[in-house]
Design an enzyme around this catalytic site. Structure first.
Site, PDB file in Angstrom:
ATOM      1  N   SER A  98     -12.270  97.011  35.542  1.00 33.63           N
ATOM      2  CA  SER A  98     -11.835  97.051  34.151  1.00 33.63           C
ATOM      3  C   SER A  98     -12.857  97.798  33.289  1.00 33.63           C
ATOM      4  O   SER A  98     -13.129  98.972  33.540  1.00 33.63           O
ATOM      5  CB  SER A  98     -11.576  95.627  33.647  1.00 33.63           C
ATOM      6  OG  SER A  98     -10.858  95.642  32.441  1.00 33.63           O
ATOM      7  N   ASP A 213      -0.253  94.980  36.333  1.00 35.06           N
ATOM      8  CA  ASP A 213      -1.337  94.824  35.362  1.00 35.06           C
ATOM      9  C   ASP A 213      -0.793  94.895  33.934  1.00 35.06           C
ATOM     10  O   ASP A 213      -0.209  95.896  33.534  1.00 35.06           O
ATOM     11  CB  ASP A 213      -2.380  95.925  35.592  1.00 35.06           C
ATOM     12  CG  ASP A 213      -3.684  95.669  34.853  1.00 35.06           C
ATOM     13  OD1 ASP A 213      -3.676  94.956  33.838  1.00 35.06           O
ATOM     14  OD2 ASP A 213      -4.721  96.188  35.309  1.00 35.06           O
ATOM     15  N   HIS A 241      -4.108  92.180  36.883  1.00 33.57           N
ATOM     16  CA  HIS A 241      -5.394  92.802  36.557  1.00 33.57           C
ATOM     17  C   HIS A 241      -6.516  92.340  37.484  1.00 33.57           C
ATOM     18  O   HIS A 241      -7.653  92.787  37.331  1.00 33.57           O
ATOM     19  CB  HIS A 241      -5.750  92.482  35.097  1.00 33.57           C
ATOM     20  CG  HIS A 241      -6.806  93.348  34.509  1.00 33.57           C
ATOM     21  ND1 HIS A 241      -6.753  94.732  34.519  1.00 33.57           N
ATOM     22  CD2 HIS A 241      -7.980  93.038  33.872  1.00 33.57           C
ATOM     23  CE1 HIS A 241      -7.828  95.228  33.926  1.00 33.57           C
ATOM     24  NE2 HIS A 241      -8.579  94.221  33.530  1.00 33.57           N
TER      25      HIS A 241
END
Length: 261
Positions: A98, A213, A241
């Site tokens: 991320s 996601d 995610h």
């Protein structure tokens, strides 16, 4: 073992260093607003297979010091470079999830991939992070009811079912960060872009992205794949995610195949 590395006067980053004698080194950079602990299900397995796993808590998060400033991609990449230099790391794999993936991208561009033999981007918040609307919503909640914001992040993070104890563990991990650093990185994700960094990456790159996601659209992974020359995209069909947990067996196997031993 765990220890601290000084990255500037008065700012020390926490480093979790598992199996220092391992034959291959993987440096993990966590996502916002988490810590190195998010990679527990890699640290459970990979060191026993012979890998040295290093988890770094960014400034403001996890067990690291929490200064009021320094929350830019350049400064966060500089912090990683200082840790790499202090530990004298070379020929290692850099794995970022991320926002950690975005920091890894800036590290590769800013330092010409210093010491990195391979790059792994996991649901990377790149080349863009949050939309202005999402960022402003998170920012308002962070500054007024941060636990509510963190619960919303937890609830939208995974595609697979998570138990209440797991949700509580994940929730508390996010609250370990300082409020001001949590807010500062939201602004970073809103305002800084990484389009110009991508062509500068030359290391072999594995891009992993959950197709469900809700945080970072999978279309961004496709753009990374197009813009990073020597890259391969592997969609994870049953992940949101968090493919490092949701499909952890597949994730760990893919990682070790990509790195070798």
């Amino acid at each position: 073992m765990g220890y601290f590395v000084t990255v500037e006067p008065g700012v020390n980053l926490y480093v979790e260093d598992i199996n220092p004698g391992g034959s291959r080194t993987i440096v993990f950079i966590h996502g916002w607003p988490l810590s190195h602990k998010q990679f527990e299900y890699q640290f459970d397995v990979l060191p026993a297979m012979g890998y040295r796993c290093i988890g770094i808590d960014w400034r403001g998060f996890g067990n690291s010091d929490k200064p009021m400033s320094g929350y830019t991609y350049n400064r966060l990449a500089d912090d990683i470079r200082t840790v790499v230099g202090t530990l004298q790391l070379d020929n290692f794999t850099l794995a970022g999830h991320s926002t950690g993936g975005a920091i890894a991208i800036r590290y590769m561009a800013r330092y010409n991939g210093y010491g990195v033999s391979k790059l792994v981007l996991i649901d990377a918040a790149a080349p863009t992070g949050f939309s202005t609307e999402t960022a402003n919503k998170f920012l308002k909640e962070t500054l007024n009811d941060r636990p509510k914001m963190m619960q919303e992040v937890t609830d939208s993070f995974f595609f697979k079912y998570i138990t209440r104890p797991f949700s509580d563990w994940f929730f508390q991990m996010g609250l370990q960060a300082a409020g001001w650093s949590t807010a500062a990185v939201i602004v970073l994700l809103r305002d800084e872009k990484l389009h110009e960094d991508l062509p500068k990456i030359v290391a072999p790159t594995l891009i992993i992205h959950g197709i469900h996601d809700k945080v970072i659209p999978s279309a961004q992974a496709q753009e990374l794949n197009q813009k990073i020359k020597n890259s391969k995209l592997v969609p994870f069909q049953y992940s949101g995610h968090g493919p490092f947990w949701e499909e952890r067996d597949k994730f760990n196997q893919l990682l070790t195949q990509f790195i070798g031993l």
